[in-house]
Write an enzyme that holds these catalytic residues in place. Sequence first.
Site, PDB file in Angstrom:
ATOM      1  N   GLU A 166       0.910  -1.353  -0.004  1.00 51.87           N
ATOM      2  CA  GLU A 166       0.063   0.042   0.023  1.00 51.87           C
ATOM      3  C   GLU A 166       0.797   1.127   0.133  1.00 51.87           C
ATOM      4  O   GLU A 166       0.450   2.198  -0.857  1.00 51.87           O
ATOM      5  CB  GLU A 166      -0.907  -0.035   1.266  1.00 51.87           C
ATOM      6  CG  GLU A 166      -1.766   1.261   1.131  1.00 51.87           C
ATOM      7  CD  GLU A 166      -2.986   1.135   0.046  1.00 51.87           C
ATOM      8  OE1 GLU A 166      -3.904   0.329   0.550  1.00 51.87           O
ATOM      9  OE2 GLU A 166      -2.911   1.639  -0.695  1.00 51.87           O
ATOM     10  N   SER A 178      -6.973   1.903  -3.991  1.00 51.10           N
ATOM     11  CA  SER A 178      -6.018   2.198  -3.612  1.00 51.10           C
ATOM     12  C   SER A 178      -5.047   2.969  -4.164  1.00 51.10           C
ATOM     13  O   SER A 178      -4.147   4.019  -3.961  1.00 51.10           O
ATOM     14  CB  SER A 178      -5.288   0.959  -2.967  1.00 51.10           C
ATOM     15  OG  SER A 178      -5.673   0.495  -1.753  1.00 51.10           O
ATOM     16  N   ASP A 216       1.259   4.065  -3.013  1.00 51.71           N
ATOM     17  CA  ASP A 216       0.781   5.301  -2.964  1.00 51.71           C
ATOM     18  C   ASP A 216       1.720   6.480  -3.130  1.00 51.71           C
ATOM     19  O   ASP A 216       1.494   7.291  -3.754  1.00 51.71           O
ATOM     20  CB  ASP A 216       0.028   5.459  -1.517  1.00 51.71           C
ATOM     21  CG  ASP A 216      -1.041   4.637  -1.112  1.00 51.71           C
ATOM     22  OD1 ASP A 216      -1.522   3.921  -2.050  1.00 51.71           O
ATOM     23  OD2 ASP A 216      -1.441   4.352  -0.018  1.00 51.71           O
TER      24      ASP A 216
END
Length: 648
Positions: free
Chosen positions: A313, A563, A317
Amino acid sequence: MRSLLPFVLLALGVLVAAEPTLSPYTLHERRSAVPEGWAWHDKHDADAVVPLRFALTQNNIADIEKHLMDISHPDSPNYGQHWTAGKVLQTFAPNDDTVAAVRMWLLENGVDGERIRVTPTKGWVEAKVTVAEAERLLQTEYHVYNHEASGTKTLLIVVLITGTPPACDSYHLPAHIQPHVDFVTPTVHFDAVIAPRDTSDDGSARTIGQPNHGVYPKTTGTVGTLFQELEHCDQQITPVCLRALYGLVYSPLAASKNSYGIVEYTPQAYVQSDLEMFAQNFSSDLAGASPQVVSIDGGEVQTTYKGFGYNGESNLDLQYGMSLVTAKQPVTLYQTGDMIEGASFNNFLDAIDGSYCSFEGGDDPTQDAAYPDPNAGGYTGKEDCGTVKPANVISTSYGYNEADLTPAYTARQCAEYAKLGLMGVTVLYSSGDYGVAGNGGLCLNADGSQSSSGTRFNPTFPGSCPYVTSVGATQVNPNSTVLEPEGACEQVIYSGGGFSNHFALPAYQKAAVDSYFANHNPPYSGAVYNNSRTSRGLPDLSANGANYVVAIDGAFSLVFGTSASSPVVGAILTLVNDARLAVGKKPIGFVNPTIYSDAFGGAFNDITSGGNQGCGTAGFTAVPGWDPVTGLGTPNFPQLVAKWLLLP
Ligand SMILES: *[C@@H]1O[C@H](CO)[C@@H](O)[C@H](O)[C@H]1NC(C)=O
Ligand SMILES: *[C@@H]1O[C@H](CO)[C@@H](O)[C@H](O)[C@H]1NC(C)=O
Ligand SMILES: *[C@@H]1O[C@H](CO)[C@@H](O)[C@H](O)[C@H]1NC(C)=O
């Protein structure tokens, strides 16, 4: 004669105190089902003393939407006149009548003044009472439940007297007290005893950063051959594909005045060598660059645990967020929560807005992490409370199912997003990766509980809050190029979307949702989703969420999820802010009233193919105009900049 008056007043006073105000009790809060893993044990000992805490309602909170529209609707003369944090605090703090009403009610009911305490911020009234007193005050019963997995843990919850326990948990308040109280603890919220990290997933809000909890990206494994050319964007998404898809050719001019924040929840962590690897291949300007790490509640970029579940994640990002805004615009990483307890969105919000720490009674101690961390090895510093400056745009790729949380909990947090909007902050959340189902593919049963065999759609939170901007996922369709329209994401994940069960349809979205139902009424009954046409629809917009090439633990993996979509939209809006700041204008703040306005027609690439299946159905379908799969569509950056530069 002179001594008579005080005597009469005293007698009247006694009379008032002895005669309880009579008003009928009404249901205040209900929990529809006992969370999995908890088993009924016994009726609670009636003599035990509990700290009963009443979260007080805020002043002027009913007007918050009006205030927010006043400064964020493009047709308002006050567009862009964001509030200071002080004005927000002053406007919404509970008023003295509220404090007095709850205090008086407790006094009238035999709780003497020594046992009543009002917290210094006036957010809570606390009363030390016995379980028997609490049961009488709240017209309820307290029972003890055990958590099966952890064995010894016991807790308090309330079971409806007239219901079939334990299916319906609820409590009541007198009608004249109800308007002054948001919620009471301990009541329907399970007091999940704070668990150390590796016994983890206790179902409370603070476990959001645990691997495989909530929204998390998916991977199909590592990539064989890396493509650098635009013609393969249907198989691998890299920054050059996103720039082509959304017209993102822009070099920041006002970086020193601008800011972009990405939130991560420990133990999720980025790996610097992976950022370097990504930079070398796709974003050479970022060689040697790191995010500016802001630690919240002991947040650390941990290196103990590795793997996709811990690094996927954050690496995704930051690699895409940083690459798209270029090395000229530093990116802030809000690393939230320690390694033991973790954190929830409320802990982050406390850090960026001190007024939230006590807002409507403060965080829920049964859901949110407490700092200093009471557990061995935890962060011993004070809770961050207004210690961190919020960035202009804040992207979060984590989320809950709305049904994981009570309406009172989501309402309090949603009001905070409105407050951030008042202060000029753009708040983005990914809309979830399971289409119309919730995280983990869970759907709602008729009683409100969640299971994989449920048949009712299960929307995500905070995306369902009308004061955040919810971001769904699209894909470059197989064998298509970046010059052709994208479709809704139907590879590995499905774009989260649908209609809220907690929040009503906001005015800014009404025309879009009305038009959707008028022209494309979905084939599902009210038993499947809230089809009243009066509830908040999500997402608001979308961006690519399929086949991202991400450097993770020394190799490139293909990653999927909303995400990815949220930090990409965050980067695009950060560059819109740059263009405005460069000409002396304010940041764009809460964007929803603007992006749904007529003036912004054409600023999004409408997505009209694909769907978001789930809960044993085909889900909703992407259609012309707004839809509950891809929202208004994907950003058209040149159009967005041009239109936002026209606004004051
Ligand atoms: C990509 O990065 C890796 C690791 O840093 C490097 O060995 C490789 O040469 C790079 N590939 C390209 C095409 O730049
Ligand atoms: C895409 O093209 C490949 C190779 O030409 C073909 O095998 C595949 O079936 C196509 N996929 C779709 C969805 O059209
Ligand atoms: C649907 O949503 C509206 C607006 O939030 C609400 O008033 C209504 O009670 C909801 N209906 C159901 C069946 O949940």
